[in-house]
Design a protein around this motif. Sequence first.
Motif, mmCIF file in Angstrom:
data_model
loop_
_atom_site.group_PDB
_atom_site.id
_atom_site.type_symbol
_atom_site.label_atom_id
_atom_site.label_comp_id
_atom_site.label_asym_id
_atom_site.label_seq_id
_atom_site.Cartn_x
_atom_site.Cartn_y
_atom_site.Cartn_z
ATOM 1 N N ASN A 1 0.829 -1.209 0.000
ATOM 2 C CA ASN A 1 0.000 0.000 0.000
ATOM 3 C C ASN A 1 0.866 1.264 0.000
ATOM 4 N N LEU A 2 1.956 1.265 0.796
ATOM 5 C CA LEU A 2 2.842 2.428 0.840
ATOM 6 C C LEU A 2 3.563 2.637 -0.489
ATOM 7 N N SER A 3 3.927 1.526 -1.146
ATOM 8 C CA SER A 3 4.603 1.657 -2.444
ATOM 9 C C SER A 3 3.691 2.328 -3.465
ATOM 10 N N ARG A 4 2.415 1.925 -3.447
ATOM 11 C CA ARG A 4 1.467 2.563 -4.372
ATOM 12 C C ARG A 4 1.271 4.044 -4.024
ATOM 13 N N LYS A 5 1.204 4.339 -2.726
ATOM 14 C CA LYS A 5 1.024 5.734 -2.322
ATOM 15 C C LYS A 5 2.229 6.587 -2.713
ATOM 16 N N CYS A 6 3.454 6.036 -2.570
ATOM 17 C CA CYS A 6 4.658 6.791 -2.951
ATOM 18 C C CYS A 6 4.640 7.121 -4.440
ATOM 19 N N ASN A 7 4.259 6.142 -5.259
ATOM 20 C CA ASN A 7 4.230 6.369 -6.700
ATOM 21 C C ASN A 7 3.196 7.429 -7.078
ATOM 22 N N SER A 8 2.027 7.366 -6.437
ATOM 23 C CA SER A 8 0.981 8.332 -6.779
ATOM 24 C C SER A 8 1.292 9.711 -6.208
ATOM 25 N N THR A 9 1.891 9.768 -5.007
ATOM 26 C CA THR A 9 2.181 11.055 -4.372
ATOM 27 C C THR A 9 3.277 11.811 -5.110
ATOM 28 N N SER A 10 4.246 11.078 -5.677
ATOM 29 C CA SER A 10 5.346 11.741 -6.387
ATOM 30 C C SER A 10 4.852 12.492 -7.621
ATOM 31 N N LEU A 11 3.679 12.156 -8.103
ATOM 32 C CA LEU A 11 3.141 12.815 -9.288
ATOM 33 C C LEU A 11 2.279 14.025 -8.957
ATOM 34 N N LEU A 12 1.986 14.211 -7.670
ATOM 35 C CA LEU A 12 1.117 15.310 -7.259
ATOM 36 C C LEU A 12 1.898 16.615 -7.143
ATOM 37 N N PRO A 13 1.269 17.739 -7.457
ATOM 38 C CA PRO A 13 1.916 19.055 -7.214
ATOM 39 C C PRO A 13 1.880 19.375 -5.728
ATOM 40 N N ASP A 14 2.768 20.282 -5.322
ATOM 41 C CA ASP A 14 2.793 20.681 -3.923
ATOM 42 C C ASP A 14 1.445 21.291 -3.539
ATOM 43 N N GLY A 15 0.973 20.908 -2.365
ATOM 44 C CA GLY A 15 -0.300 21.429 -1.921
ATOM 45 C C GLY A 15 -0.856 20.613 -0.769
ATOM 46 N N VAL A 16 -2.113 20.888 -0.457
ATOM 47 C CA VAL A 16 -2.746 20.239 0.689
ATOM 48 C C VAL A 16 -2.869 18.744 0.470
ATOM 49 N N GLU A 17 -3.263 18.352 -0.741
ATOM 50 C CA GLU A 17 -3.469 16.923 -1.010
ATOM 51 C C GLU A 17 -2.168 16.145 -0.876
ATOM 52 N N LYS A 18 -1.061 16.735 -1.422
ATOM 53 C CA LYS A 18 0.224 16.049 -1.327
ATOM 54 C C LYS A 18 0.692 15.957 0.119
ATOM 55 N N ASN A 19 0.502 17.033 0.886
ATOM 56 C CA ASN A 19 0.903 17.004 2.296
ATOM 57 C C ASN A 19 0.145 15.934 3.068
ATOM 58 N N ALA A 20 -1.144 15.781 2.739
ATOM 59 C CA ALA A 20 -1.945 14.754 3.423
ATOM 60 C C ALA A 20 -1.413 13.365 3.080
ATOM 61 N N LYS A 21 -1.070 13.169 1.795
ATOM 62 C CA LYS A 21 -0.518 11.876 1.380
ATOM 63 C C LYS A 21 0.822 11.608 2.057
#
Length: 223
Positions: free
Chosen positions: A18-38
């Motif tokens: 689960n963490l591996s999937r989250k790392c892959n998806s989070t690395s594609l997000l721009p800086d912001g609230v959603e990325k900080n939550a991830k």
Amino acid sequence: MSEVFEGYERQYCELSANLSRKCNSTSLLPDGVEKNAKVNEIKSGLDDCDVLIRKMDLEARSLQPSVKAMFLAKLREYKSDLNKLKREFKRITSGDVSQASREELLEAGMADAHSVSTDQRERLTMSVERLNQSSDRIKESRRAMLETEELGVSVLEDLHQQRQTLLHAHNKLHGVDDAIDKSKKVLSSMSRRMTRNKWIVGSVIAALVVAIIFIILFKTSYH
């Protein structure tokens, strides 16, 4: 096999995938609230992984030497996997990833995520298979234990019946002993009576003999 270790192992494999999937998806997000939550979710998950690793380490070192080496080897693999996840997390949170890198990751993200997910699924599948095998062995051991318990209960019941039979036989023997004692008393009484009767008969015979002799002597003296 250690059921406790395998429980921790299953939790770790699920959490790691689960963490591996989250790392892959989070690395594609721009800086912001959603990325900080991830990022916060990943950090919490990594802390949980550390706890599971420590628990597996303690459990593995408490096992018998015959199986300890195998579990410690598996533990080294999980520690290496966790270190990779931590490095990926640092890369995500370092802020050095440029826009070009994000675009490159966006293009290769799906393929990488699919590759990592496949590897994690394979490891998770192997772990589940091992757990299922262990569960089957535990069920077989429980079944054998229940059969042994049933056999023990049957033996105890047989022993109880034999005990009751022996007690019944003992009571009968006690009754026979009482009857024999009574018979001995009756025989002793009869013997005493017979002895007394013999003396009486002997006395009567002796008296008759004396009387006859006296009569004979009396008649003889008068002739």
